[in-house]
Design a protein around this motif. Structure first.
Motif, short mmCIF file in Angstrom:
data_model
loop_
_atom_site.label_atom_id
_atom_site.label_comp_id
_atom_site.label_asym_id
_atom_site.label_seq_id
_atom_site.Cartn_x
_atom_site.Cartn_y
_atom_site.Cartn_z
N UNK A 105 0.85 -1.19 0.00
CA UNK A 105 0.00 0.00 0.00
C UNK A 105 0.89 1.25 0.00
N UNK A 106 1.40 1.63 -1.16
CA UNK A 106 2.28 2.81 -1.24
C UNK A 106 1.51 4.12 -1.03
N UNK A 107 2.09 5.01 -0.24
CA UNK A 107 1.51 6.33 0.00
C UNK A 107 1.92 7.29 -1.12
N UNK A 108 1.17 8.38 -1.25
CA UNK A 108 1.45 9.42 -2.23
C UNK A 108 1.57 10.76 -1.50
N UNK A 109 1.85 11.82 -2.25
CA UNK A 109 1.96 13.16 -1.69
C UNK A 109 1.01 14.10 -2.45
N UNK A 158 -0.58 13.98 9.60
CA UNK A 158 -0.88 15.38 9.87
C UNK A 158 0.37 16.21 9.56
N UNK A 159 0.31 17.11 8.58
CA UNK A 159 1.50 17.86 8.15
C UNK A 159 2.18 18.58 9.31
N UNK A 160 3.50 18.51 9.34
CA UNK A 160 4.24 19.12 10.45
C UNK A 160 4.18 20.64 10.44
N UNK A 161 3.76 21.22 9.32
CA UNK A 161 3.62 22.69 9.26
C UNK A 161 2.39 23.18 10.01
N UNK A 162 1.48 22.26 10.34
CA UNK A 162 0.22 22.65 10.99
C UNK A 162 0.21 22.16 12.44
N UNK A 163 0.17 23.10 13.37
CA UNK A 163 0.14 22.77 14.80
C UNK A 163 -1.12 23.30 15.48
N UNK A 164 -2.09 23.72 14.68
CA UNK A 164 -3.37 24.22 15.16
C UNK A 164 -4.45 23.24 14.73
N UNK A 170 -7.65 21.97 6.72
CA UNK A 170 -6.70 21.42 5.74
C UNK A 170 -7.20 20.05 5.24
N UNK A 171 -7.71 19.25 6.16
CA UNK A 171 -8.22 17.92 5.79
C UNK A 171 -9.40 18.05 4.84
N UNK A 172 -10.27 19.01 5.10
CA UNK A 172 -11.40 19.22 4.19
C UNK A 172 -10.92 19.61 2.80
N UNK A 173 -9.90 20.45 2.72
CA UNK A 173 -9.35 20.85 1.42
C UNK A 173 -8.72 19.65 0.71
N UNK A 174 -8.06 18.78 1.47
CA UNK A 174 -7.47 17.58 0.90
C UNK A 174 -8.54 16.68 0.32
N UNK A 175 -9.63 16.48 1.06
CA UNK A 175 -10.72 15.63 0.58
C UNK A 175 -11.35 16.20 -0.68
N UNK A 197 1.44 23.21 1.39
CA UNK A 197 1.78 22.23 2.43
C UNK A 197 1.58 20.83 1.88
N UNK A 198 2.63 20.03 1.92
CA UNK A 198 2.58 18.68 1.39
C UNK A 198 2.02 17.71 2.42
N UNK A 199 1.10 16.85 1.98
CA UNK A 199 0.48 15.86 2.85
C UNK A 199 0.72 14.46 2.31
N UNK A 200 1.22 13.60 3.15
CA UNK A 200 1.44 12.19 2.80
C UNK A 200 0.13 11.45 3.03
N UNK A 201 -0.38 10.77 1.99
CA UNK A 201 -1.69 10.14 2.12
C UNK A 201 -1.74 8.79 1.39
#
Length: 289
Positions: A14-18, A71-77, A84-89, A24-28
């Motif tokens: 199950x390879x992840x993508x970016x 959870x991207x390390x750039x986001x701590x809030x 951000x998750x909604x935008x990714x979806x 902000x890059x998200x590994x998913x």
């Protein structure tokens, strides 16, 4: 098979993508049945490494579309993370999402549902508590120790305190209360997790956990938005949250389907069959409505 061996096998199949959102890059990971009615969006807990959902994904991917991510390390809030998750979806064109969140992931699921309940098909919360005013006050007291740990991580070489953090993490989730077989599995789990942790990542995840205690508390009206399309699968011996905070979750969502399972806070990882069975039954009940 030990946890480390299981997750290594999963990574090969199950390879992840970016994906980049707002720079902000998200590994998913997006896998499973492409034309399924629902997409199960798995929100990882305080470990922050979404791969740990692998046993759930393996059992669900034949019948459902699956999305999980780090959870991207750039986001701590935590509120910013929910958006951000909604935008990714949206960018991945996710249809009929069902949020499934464990522990910290359960908090993030609640935050998303408060702001975007209109586009969610359902919410499943595992091993978590509510975000009511009373529970937030309780979390603030509980997470004072996390602030101390963050302070230590900033001034003490990470290699010096990693073993202490390892022990504290196990204590926080009440691992000493697990039966010998489950305890051995979780020992392997935590050894693998901390084998992959860096100081930067640990600070990031600890900061996210602390941030939850600073959010605007939920009102009863917030929960009403998704109360009637929620599943709660909660371990009977969850020591990660106070009994009052766990009870408040049930009071906050009286219309939710609630199931109690054996085990402690980390039962999500070793009682997978029970969580999967209850989640499948819940999803089937939605389909039959």
């Amino acid at each position: 098979m030990a946890f480390a061996e299981e997750i290594q096998w999963f990574g090969k199949t199950h390879p992840f993508a970016e994906e980049k959102i707002d720079g902000i890059s998200t590994r998913y990971l997006l896998c499973g049945k492409a034309d399924a009615r629902y997409t199960l969006v798995y929100l990882v807990g305080g470990t922050g490494i979404s791969d740990v959902w692998f046993n759930h994904i393996i059992q669900m991917e034949e019948d459902y579309r699956i999305l999980t991510f780090d959870y991207p390390m750039e986001i701590n809030d935590s509120e910013q993370l929910a958006d951000h998750i909604m935008k990714l979806m949206k960018k991945l064109d996710i249809k009929n999402p069902v949020l499934i969140g464990a522990s910290l992931g359960g908090f993030i699921a609640q935050l998303i549902a408060r702001r975007h309940s209109d586009i969610l098909s359902a919410v499943a919360l595992y091993s978590t508590c509510s975000l009511s005013q009373a529970s937030i006050a309780d979390l603030k007291k509980q997470y004072k120790s996390y602030g101390v740990l963050m302070g230590l991580m900033k001034i003490v070489p990470y290699s010096w305190i990693k073993k202490m953090l390892f022990a504290v993490s196990k204590k926080q989730v009440g691992m000493e209360n697990e039966n010998p077989t489950d305890k051995a599995y979780m020992e392997d789990f935590f050894a693998w997790i901390y084998g992959h942790y860096t100081k930067k990542f640990d600070l990031h995840m600890t900061g996210l956990i602390i941030d939850v205690a600073g959010i605007k508390p939920f009102e009863p009206s917030d929960y009403k938005r998704f109360d009637n399309k929620t599943l709660l699968v909660l371990p009977k011996a969850d020591k990660a949250f106070s009994e009052a905070a766990q009870a408040d979750l049930l009071l906050s969502m009286p219309k939710a389907k609630t199931v109690k399972v054996e085990g402690g806070h980390t039962a999500t990882l070793y009682q997978v069959d029970e969580y999967v069975r209850e989640t499948r039954e819940f999803l089937e009940s939605l389909t039959n409505e």
